[in-house]
Design a protein around this motif. Structure first.
Motif: not given
Length: 124
Positions: A33, A52-53, A57, A103, A105
């Protein structure tokens, strides 16, 4: 290890646009990510955007939502930040960051890998 190198910074007038790019090398980029953070003089480094990867997202700071767009190209090992409607308060050093989890952050401490930064200056 992962090496991150930012490019695309510069001077722009308020209302203008810039596109930052971050090139990754060293490990499989698609497992990471990625995020963008920024730090203005005398202030803490703050979250700007993350992805995200898979690219499916994304997350944005409220201050840039609707103006900035983060994207990635795993085939080219790059992540980009398109910045539109720039404001003087967007002036800062911008850093690309990576974490070896899928994911994204918003927390600076969650990112292990960092680029050297690129300066954005927005004149009024």
């Amino acid at each position: 290890q992962v090496q991150l190198v930012e490019s695309g910074g510069g001077l722009v007038q308020a209302g203008g646009s810039l596109r930052l790019s971050c090139a990754a090398s060293g490990r499989s980029f698609s497992n990471f990510a990625m995020g963008w953070f920024r730090q203005a003089p005398g202030k803490e480094r703050e979250f700007v955007a993350a992805i995200s990867w898979s690219g499916g997202s994304t997350a944005y700071a409220d201050s840039v939502k609707g103006r900035f767009t983060i994207s990635r190209d795993n085939a080219k090992n790059t992540v980009a930040l398109q910045m539109n409607s720039l404001k003087p308060e967007d002036t800062a050093e911008y850093y690309c960051a990576g974490r070896q989890f899928p994911r994204p952050t918003t927390v600076r401490a969650d990112y292990r890998y960092w680029g050297q930064g690129t300066q954005i200056t927005v004149s009024s």
